[in-house]
Structures are given as C-alpha cells and as structure tokens.
Scaffold this motif. Structure first.
Motif, mmCIF file in Angstrom:
data_model
loop_
_atom_site.group_PDB
_atom_site.id
_atom_site.type_symbol
_atom_site.label_atom_id
_atom_site.label_comp_id
_atom_site.label_asym_id
_atom_site.label_seq_id
_atom_site.Cartn_x
_atom_site.Cartn_y
_atom_site.Cartn_z
ATOM 1 N N GLY A 30 0.788 -1.227 0.000
ATOM 2 C CA GLY A 30 0.000 0.000 0.000
ATOM 3 C C GLY A 30 0.816 1.271 0.000
ATOM 4 O O GLY A 30 0.261 2.368 -0.135
ATOM 5 N N LYS A 31 2.147 1.168 0.141
ATOM 6 C CA LYS A 31 2.990 2.369 0.148
ATOM 7 C C LYS A 31 3.231 2.861 -1.282
ATOM 8 O O LYS A 31 3.375 2.066 -2.216
ATOM 9 C CB LYS A 31 4.320 2.090 0.840
ATOM 10 N N LYS A 32 3.302 4.187 -1.428
ATOM 11 C CA LYS A 32 3.519 4.805 -2.728
ATOM 12 C C LYS A 32 4.960 5.285 -2.837
ATOM 13 O O LYS A 32 5.484 5.945 -1.940
ATOM 14 C CB LYS A 32 2.560 5.979 -2.925
ATOM 15 N N ILE A 33 5.603 4.948 -3.957
ATOM 16 C CA ILE A 33 6.998 5.330 -4.187
ATOM 17 C C ILE A 33 7.064 6.787 -4.642
ATOM 18 O O ILE A 33 6.425 7.161 -5.636
ATOM 19 C CB ILE A 33 7.642 4.420 -5.252
ATOM 20 N N ASP A 34 7.821 7.581 -3.922
ATOM 21 C CA ASP A 34 8.058 8.968 -4.335
ATOM 22 C C ASP A 34 9.185 9.018 -5.367
ATOM 23 O O ASP A 34 9.038 9.601 -6.439
ATOM 24 C CB ASP A 34 8.424 9.825 -3.122
ATOM 25 N N HIS A 35 10.309 8.382 -5.033
ATOM 26 C CA HIS A 35 11.414 8.272 -5.978
ATOM 27 C C HIS A 35 12.319 7.132 -5.548
ATOM 28 O O HIS A 35 12.164 6.585 -4.447
ATOM 29 C CB HIS A 35 12.202 9.584 -6.087
ATOM 30 N N VAL A 36 13.235 6.757 -6.434
ATOM 31 C CA VAL A 36 14.144 5.636 -6.190
ATOM 32 C C VAL A 36 15.573 6.102 -6.421
ATOM 33 O O VAL A 36 15.849 6.883 -7.340
ATOM 34 C CB VAL A 36 13.826 4.438 -7.122
ATOM 35 N N PHE A 40 15.081 3.224 -14.930
ATOM 36 C CA PHE A 40 14.577 2.397 -13.832
ATOM 37 C C PHE A 40 14.022 3.290 -12.722
ATOM 38 O O PHE A 40 12.905 3.082 -12.228
ATOM 39 C CB PHE A 40 15.705 1.514 -13.302
ATOM 40 N N GLU A 41 14.785 4.296 -12.344
ATOM 41 C CA GLU A 41 14.366 5.201 -11.276
ATOM 42 C C GLU A 41 13.115 5.986 -11.667
ATOM 43 O O GLU A 41 12.175 6.133 -10.869
ATOM 44 C CB GLU A 41 15.510 6.156 -10.934
ATOM 45 N N ILE A 42 13.093 6.482 -12.909
ATOM 46 C CA ILE A 42 11.959 7.284 -13.369
ATOM 47 C C ILE A 42 10.695 6.439 -13.482
ATOM 48 O O ILE A 42 9.594 6.881 -13.099
ATOM 49 C CB ILE A 42 12.299 7.945 -14.726
ATOM 50 N N MET A 43 10.819 5.212 -13.997
ATOM 51 C CA MET A 43 9.657 4.345 -14.203
ATOM 52 C C MET A 43 8.944 4.016 -12.888
ATOM 53 O O MET A 43 7.723 3.909 -12.835
ATOM 54 C CB MET A 43 10.075 3.046 -14.895
ATOM 55 N N LEU A 44 9.694 3.876 -11.814
ATOM 56 C CA LEU A 44 9.111 3.463 -10.532
ATOM 57 C C LEU A 44 8.450 4.610 -9.771
ATOM 58 O O LEU A 44 7.573 4.364 -8.934
ATOM 59 C CB LEU A 44 10.186 2.823 -9.663
ATOM 60 N N ALA A 72 24.899 0.139 -10.055
ATOM 61 C CA ALA A 72 24.185 -0.070 -11.316
ATOM 62 C C ALA A 72 23.987 -1.539 -11.655
ATOM 63 O O ALA A 72 22.952 -1.913 -12.212
ATOM 64 C CB ALA A 72 24.934 0.634 -12.454
ATOM 65 N N ARG A 73 24.949 -2.412 -11.317
ATOM 66 C CA ARG A 73 24.843 -3.793 -11.796
ATOM 67 C C ARG A 73 23.733 -4.589 -11.118
ATOM 68 O O ARG A 73 23.378 -5.665 -11.584
ATOM 69 C CB ARG A 73 26.181 -4.511 -11.676
ATOM 70 N N ILE A 74 23.187 -4.082 -10.020
ATOM 71 C CA ILE A 74 22.038 -4.746 -9.406
ATOM 72 C C ILE A 74 20.839 -4.708 -10.363
ATOM 73 O O ILE A 74 20.055 -5.646 -10.424
ATOM 74 C CB ILE A 74 21.653 -4.061 -8.069
ATOM 75 N N ILE A 75 20.722 -3.644 -11.128
ATOM 76 C CA ILE A 75 19.579 -3.451 -12.022
ATOM 77 C C ILE A 75 19.875 -4.111 -13.362
ATOM 78 O O ILE A 75 20.727 -3.657 -14.131
ATOM 79 C CB ILE A 75 19.276 -1.948 -12.230
ATOM 80 N N GLN A 76 19.161 -5.188 -13.658
ATOM 81 C CA GLN A 76 19.374 -5.949 -14.883
ATOM 82 C C GLN A 76 18.430 -5.539 -16.011
ATOM 83 O O GLN A 76 18.713 -5.756 -17.182
ATOM 84 C CB GLN A 76 19.194 -7.445 -14.596
#
Length: 276
Positions: A20-26, A43-47, A31-35
């Motif tokens: 139920g929590k809303k993402i403000d930003h990420v 990735f940050e903008i999409m979330l 970088a290599r964690i994000i595949q």
C-alpha cells in the motif's frame, strides 16, 4: 543463498511492511544490481509514483506487484531488505533505496553484490528471463505426485543434482534437498531412473513437508539470513543432516557423512539412506 522458505518469509514480512505504500522516488547506488532496463535513470523514473499492491514469490524470486509494473528481485547470497525512516543512517552496502511518500524507505543491502532486479510490464515477467524457465512450484496445490514424476521420470542423473535444477522444481536449494532426501530415505547419489514408485511418493511428500515446516519456522538462518525485520529464522535447529557431519543420526545413531554431489557439499546418513 536463501532458499524457498527464506524467500517466502521475506515475502510475508514485506507484505506487512510495504503493501500500500507509494513510491516517491528511487535511488540506485550500484548499477549492476539493475538488470532490466539497462538504463538506471529509466529504472528510477519508471518506478516513481507507483504503489506497492502485493509481494508474491516465484521460486527463489520476489515478485513485487505495483499498479502497472512488476519488479522481480533475487536476493542471491546475502541480499536483504529493510524498512527505515528517511532520517535513519544509511548502512554500508545499501545499493537501492525506494523512498516512499510517507517518509519511510525500503532499502536493499547486499554485501556480496550478487542480487538482481528486473522491471517488467505486467505479464511480461513470465515470458522472459529470469522467470520464464522455472519449474514446478512445490508449495502450490498444482505440485502433485503425478506432475513431479512426469518432469523427473527416466532421467539418469543423480537425484540431488536434478532437485537442485530450478528448471524442474523451484526453490529447493542445498539445505532442503539434503533434508528432504533424508526424510524420504533416499541416497543423494541414486539415479532418478532407478527410483521406485514408493520412493517417488516418499520424496514428493518429504519435499512438501520439509519446505512447509521451514516456512512456519521462518526459514533457516545459515550464515547471514534474516527476514525483512532483521529477525532470524529458526529451522536450523530442526535440521537432521545438513551441517551435521560426524554427528550421530537422530534415527539410527550412525554418523552423518558428507560428500560432494554435483559440486555441492552433501550430507546424508549411510544407514537410513542406503545407496540403491
């Protein structure tokens, strides 16, 4: 590496903490964690702006469902999530932070840096790696004896190696393969094509019961595993063979032995699990 019970425990905990929590930003610090996608800024903008609807699991993967996006997260060796307030100090090896609009933060910490995150549109995640080639889910009603036999029967490979292959049955790692084979009375080096109908049935039941019992105990805290609230699992106190080499078997008193099967350390009782 966390196995199915540990990941299931994390899933349940995250549902309590972030549903139920809303993402403000990420914020991504490694970088290599994000595949997926390849572009970290994307990735940050999409979330940003998305709300956590549910946290589910597929094998050893977390499936974080949002309103319009799916995040697939694999903890690998030492990845862990924790919920913090924005004023809490950020620990070393914190690689991804999900900042919520209520002032809390979901932080992903990974000392070994082996964890991965893949972002998909809903439905895409099952068509593409890493979920597309996963096998049967052992804690679902669909995991019947008939299905289990159908995916394994006739294989000449050692039973332990086959059970560790996530393309056949998902989520059973080294700890729980050893425990399930002991409970079923099957030697880890016995070939699949030599298993009798009775052995298949015992093994099917042993997999389900072993994993279910571990989930109820919060998983096994071998090495550094803790759930999303920093709590240790307790199933390690119920292990009957794993990590008990040179200790007496609780069933027959024989010394538990350790060998290597498929490159993995393997524990078994030479009397209760006779090689056939």
């Amino acid at each position: 590496m966390p196995e199915l019970p540990e990941v299931e425990t994390v899933r349940r905990t995250l549902n309590q903490l972030i549903k139920g929590k809303k993402i403000d930003h990420v914020t991504v610090h490694l970088a290599r964690i994000i595949q997926r996608p390849d572009d970290i800024k994307q990735f940050e903008i999409m979330l940003a702006g998305h709300t956590i609807v549910e946290v589910e699991r597929r094998g050893k993967f977390l499936r974080i469902i949002m309103d319009g996006l799916i995040l697939i997260s694999h903890l690998r060796m030492e990845g862990r999530y924790g919920l913090f307030t924005s004023s809490d100090p950020v620990a070393k090896h914190t690689h991804v932070i999900f900042h919520f609009n209520d002032g809390t933060e979901l932080r992903y910490k990974d000392v070994r840096q082996f964890g991965t995150m893949h972002l998909f549109n809903p439905g895409e995640e099952f068509q593409l790696p890493p979920l597309s080639k996963l096998g049967l889910e052992p804690l679902e009603e669909s995991f019947t004896l008939e299905q289990f036999k159908a995916v394994l029967i006739g294989k000449k490979t050692k039973i332990k190696s086959v059970l560790l292959n996530q393309a056949y049955v998902v989520g059973i790692g080294n700890i729980y393969v050893d425990e399930a084979l002991f409970k079923a009375g099957i030697h880890p080096e016995q070939s699949v094509n030599s298993l009798t109908d009775s052995q298949f049935e015992r093994l099917h039941n042993a997999i389900v019961s072993t994993l279910s019992e571990s989930v109820e105990a919060g998983g096994s805290s071998i090495k550094s595993y803790v759930n999303g609230q920093g709590e240790m699992g307790m199933f390690q106190h119920q292990l009957q063979v794993y990590g008990r080499q040179a200790q007496p078997c609780e069933n027959c008193g024989s010394m538990i032995e350790k060998t290597i099967v498929g490159g993995r350390g393997t524990h078994y009782c030479p009397k209760c699990q006779l090689y056939k």
